[in-house]
Design a protein around this motif. Structure first.
Motif, mmCIF file in Angstrom:
data_model
loop_
_atom_site.group_PDB
_atom_site.id
_atom_site.type_symbol
_atom_site.label_atom_id
_atom_site.label_comp_id
_atom_site.label_asym_id
_atom_site.label_seq_id
_atom_site.Cartn_x
_atom_site.Cartn_y
_atom_site.Cartn_z
ATOM 1 N N ASP A 51 0.827 -1.220 0.000
ATOM 2 C CA ASP A 51 0.000 0.000 0.000
ATOM 3 C C ASP A 51 0.857 1.264 0.000
ATOM 4 N N SER A 187 -0.834 -7.337 5.360
ATOM 5 C CA SER A 187 -2.172 -6.753 5.334
ATOM 6 C C SER A 187 -3.188 -7.857 5.082
ATOM 7 N N ASP A 189 -5.800 -7.603 3.626
ATOM 8 C CA ASP A 189 -6.345 -7.446 2.273
ATOM 9 C C ASP A 189 -5.609 -8.330 1.278
ATOM 10 N N ARG A 196 -9.964 -13.721 4.509
ATOM 11 C CA ARG A 196 -9.993 -12.328 4.944
ATOM 12 C C ARG A 196 -11.178 -12.082 5.872
ATOM 13 N N ASP A 220 -6.402 -1.819 7.707
ATOM 14 C CA ASP A 220 -7.262 -2.841 7.116
ATOM 15 C C ASP A 220 -8.731 -2.604 7.428
#
Length: 253
Positions: A51, A187, A189, A196, A220
């Motif tokens: 990210d 993460s 994600d 998830r 997140d």
């Protein structure tokens, strides 16, 4: 408010921290350095960023959170268990100190110790990566809230435990795995479904996500949800401790 009683408990617990300064401070610093060498160096060299954040910087909030959880639990649980083990808990229960005042002393000391170590690890991290804290006030808020919450949880474990084996059971079999599976080093994600969604049932996800948001402005889950879940767990722990003292659960037997 019996401030003298609160101060006596707090100072006594902090004195124990000074006597074990090598174990309490130097060991986490060495462990953090090893994490950066292994994760930041070996794995980070193969991962450009997550990210938009370099992997070495990305894992810093997770490392601090891992330390906060384990240190808060161990300090608070041992702090209340040792008087049970030695039998001095009866003197404490008969002293003119209320449950709230006892919590302020024990939990305050445990939270202080874990926050100090967390800040030391943060300082250590700056030698390995370039780190900027986007929301320092929220970072401090999560630091305090997490330390207090899991010190309360550790206090519960210390009352519940009947031996040193049970005292180390929850941190070893529950907290550490949940932290590693809670997005401390990645993460959520990045996980495929349904994993998830399953991760969202892990309370540590909200702690790590909120703390990471304070560093990089992204997490997140929404930061408001992270704060809400943490505060709800804090209130649950406080309510359970109040019940334990009211009923004398494993305190007066």
């Amino acid at each position: 408010m019996n401030l003298h009683g609160v101060s006596a408990i707090y100072v006594f617990e902090m004195a124990r921290f000074k006597r074990t300064i090598w174990q309490s401070v130097v060991t986490p610093v060495i462990t953090t350095a090893l994490y950066f060498i292994v994760f930041g160096g070996a794995i980070g060299s193969r991962i450009e960023n997550i990210d938009g954040v370099s992997y070495g910087s990305f894992i810093v909030p997770g490392l601090i959170m891992l330390t906060l959880l384990t240190q808060s639990l161990s300090n608070a649980s041992f702090g209340i268990y040792f008087p049970k083990f030695t039998g001095t808990i009866y003197e404490l229960l008969s002293a003119p100190v209320s449950t709230l005042e006892m919590l302020l002393g024990y939990v305050g000391a445990a939270a202080t110790k874990s926050m100090l170590i967390g800040l030391i690890i943060l300082g250590t991290a700056t030698f390995f990566v370039d780190l900027t804290i986007a929301h320092p006030l929220m970072m401090v808020t999560f630091l305090i809230l997490t330390s207090v919450t899991f010190s309360l949880f550790g206090f519960i474990i210390g009352i519940w435990a009947k031996g040193f084996e049970q005292l180390s059971l929850v941190p070893a079999l529950l907290i550490t795995p949940l932290t590693f599976l809670g997005g401390a080093f990645y993460s959520i994600d990045m996980l495929p479904e349904p994993w998830r969604t399953v991760s969202l049932f892990n309370p540590v996800v909200y702690l790590v996500s909120g703390f990471r948001w304070s560093f990089f402005g992204q997490g997140d889950v929404a930061v408001g949800v992270s704060l809400g879940v943490t505060f709800a767990f804090l209130m649950l722990c406080a309510g359970l401790i109040a019940w334990m003292f009211k009923t004398g659960y494993r305190l007066k037997a």
